[in-house]
Write a protein that holds these residues in place. Structure first.
Motif, PDB file in Angstrom:
ATOM      1  N   ARG A 130      -3.787  10.599   0.978  1.00 16.21           N
ATOM      2  CA  ARG A 130      -2.607   9.833   0.557  1.00 16.21           C
ATOM      3  C   ARG A 130      -1.516  10.793   0.072  1.00 16.21           C
ATOM      4  O   ARG A 130      -1.793  11.714  -0.706  1.00 16.21           O
ATOM      5  CB  ARG A 130      -2.989   8.869  -0.575  1.00 16.21           C
ATOM      6  CG  ARG A 130      -1.833   7.987  -1.035  1.00 16.21           C
ATOM      7  CD  ARG A 130      -2.276   6.958  -2.058  1.00 16.21           C
ATOM      8  NE  ARG A 130      -1.182   6.084  -2.475  1.00 16.21           N
ATOM      9  CZ  ARG A 130      -0.774   5.025  -1.795  1.00 16.21           C
ATOM     10  NH1 ARG A 130      -1.388   4.675  -0.687  1.00 16.21           N
ATOM     11  NH2 ARG A 130       0.235   4.286  -2.227  1.00 16.21           N
ATOM     12  N   ALA A 188       0.136   6.717   3.947  1.00 16.98           N
ATOM     13  CA  ALA A 188      -0.134   5.713   2.908  1.00 16.98           C
ATOM     14  C   ALA A 188      -1.582   5.234   3.025  1.00 16.98           C
ATOM     15  O   ALA A 188      -1.857   4.036   3.004  1.00 16.98           O
ATOM     16  CB  ALA A 188       0.858   4.562   3.026  1.00 16.98           C
ATOM     17  N   PRO A 228      -5.454   4.935   1.437  1.00 10.86           N
ATOM     18  CA  PRO A 228      -5.832   4.686   0.044  1.00 10.86           C
ATOM     19  C   PRO A 228      -6.127   5.982  -0.711  1.00 10.86           C
ATOM     20  O   PRO A 228      -6.671   6.926  -0.136  1.00 10.86           O
ATOM     21  CB  PRO A 228      -7.108   3.836   0.174  1.00 10.86           C
ATOM     22  CG  PRO A 228      -7.090   3.283   1.560  1.00 10.86           C
ATOM     23  CD  PRO A 228      -6.358   4.283   2.398  1.00 10.86           C
ATOM     24  N   HIS A 242       0.811  -1.223   0.000  1.00 15.46           N
ATOM     25  CA  HIS A 242       0.000   0.000   0.000  1.00 15.46           C
ATOM     26  C   HIS A 242       0.844   1.274   0.000  1.00 15.46           C
ATOM     27  O   HIS A 242       0.304   2.376  -0.102  1.00 15.46           O
ATOM     28  CB  HIS A 242      -1.005   0.009   1.162  1.00 15.46           C
ATOM     29  CG  HIS A 242      -0.378  -0.133   2.517  1.00 15.46           C
ATOM     30  ND1 HIS A 242      -0.014  -1.345   3.052  1.00 15.46           N
ATOM     31  CD2 HIS A 242      -0.045   0.790   3.442  1.00 15.46           C
ATOM     32  CE1 HIS A 242       0.513  -1.157   4.242  1.00 15.46           C
ATOM     33  NE2 HIS A 242       0.511   0.131   4.504  1.00 15.46           N
ATOM     34  N   GLY A 252       3.217   2.688   5.165  1.00 14.27           N
ATOM     35  CA  GLY A 252       3.618   1.755   4.106  1.00 14.27           C
ATOM     36  C   GLY A 252       5.072   1.340   4.184  1.00 14.27           C
ATOM     37  O   GLY A 252       5.601   0.777   3.230  1.00 14.27           O
TER      38      GLY A 252
END
Ligand SMILES: O=c1ccn([C@H]2C[C@H](O)[C@@H](COP(=O)(O)OP(=O)(O)OP(=O)(O)O)O2)c(=O)[nH]1
Ligand SMILES: [Mg+2]
Length: 157
Positions: A112, A34, A36, A12, A54
């Motif tokens: 993100r 990180a 989505p 991810h 991530g």
């Protein structure tokens, strides 16, 4: 002096840049959220969350990584690191997470790629506790928790 820290990118985290120093003299590497794409993590006032980065690290023995707030987010939005400074142990191999809390009055959306905190790698002194009946005497003694007062003019330099 630069110390190599092995880093593993989790699925991810793919596509995000590695944390980096924003300026030549910056002490901290900016950590990147990180979450989505297109699904921001919204922190309500007084809400908290473990925000994924991530990344997994192998901090060298004798060092730690500290997760610290960014002053801009703190000042402008009331967003800070709940456990500041977060401690990433040298033997931790899980994902580095940033525990953010919203102390502001408005909801805050973490997108993100947002730089949400900073990580400072620092040496750690490990000690051996030695039990003792009598500790070395000092002028301060048991005074603490405000014992020296608040007035700056009383302190001679
Ligand atoms: O802000 C943080 C703090 C900790 N950790 C990870 C790395 C650290 O090595 C591990 C444990 O952290 P800590 O010792 O602060 O938590 P604990 O509640 O004492 O958990 P444990 O019993 O696993 O040590 O969690 C993070 O990813 N971010
Ligand atoms: Mg612990």
């Amino acid at each position: 002096m630069s110390i190599a820290v092995p880093v593993q990118l989790l699925p991810h985290g793919a596509g995000l840049p590695l944390p980096s120093y924003a300026t030549e003299g910056a002490a901290g590497l900016d950590l990147i959220a990180a979450v989505p794409e297109g699904e921001p993590l919204v922190l309500a006032p007084l809400g908290r969350a473990a925000v994924p980065t991530g990344l997994c690290l192998a901090v060298p023995a004798g060092f730690e990584a500290q997760v610290r707030p960014r002053s801009g987010l703190a000042l402008k939005n009331g967003i800070t690191v709940l456990n500041a400074p977060g401690t990433v142990d040298s033997d931790y191999r899980g994902e580095v997470k940033v525990l953010l809390v919203n102390l502001g009055a408005e909801p805050f959306a973490i997108e993100r790629g947002m730089r949400i905190a900073q990580m400072v790698v620092a040496p750690v002194a490990r000690v051996t506790l030695e039990e003792s009946r009598d500790l070395e005497k000092t002028t301060r003694g048991n005074g603490g928790f405000g014992s020296t007062g608040l007035d700056g003019r009383q302190i001679s330099r």
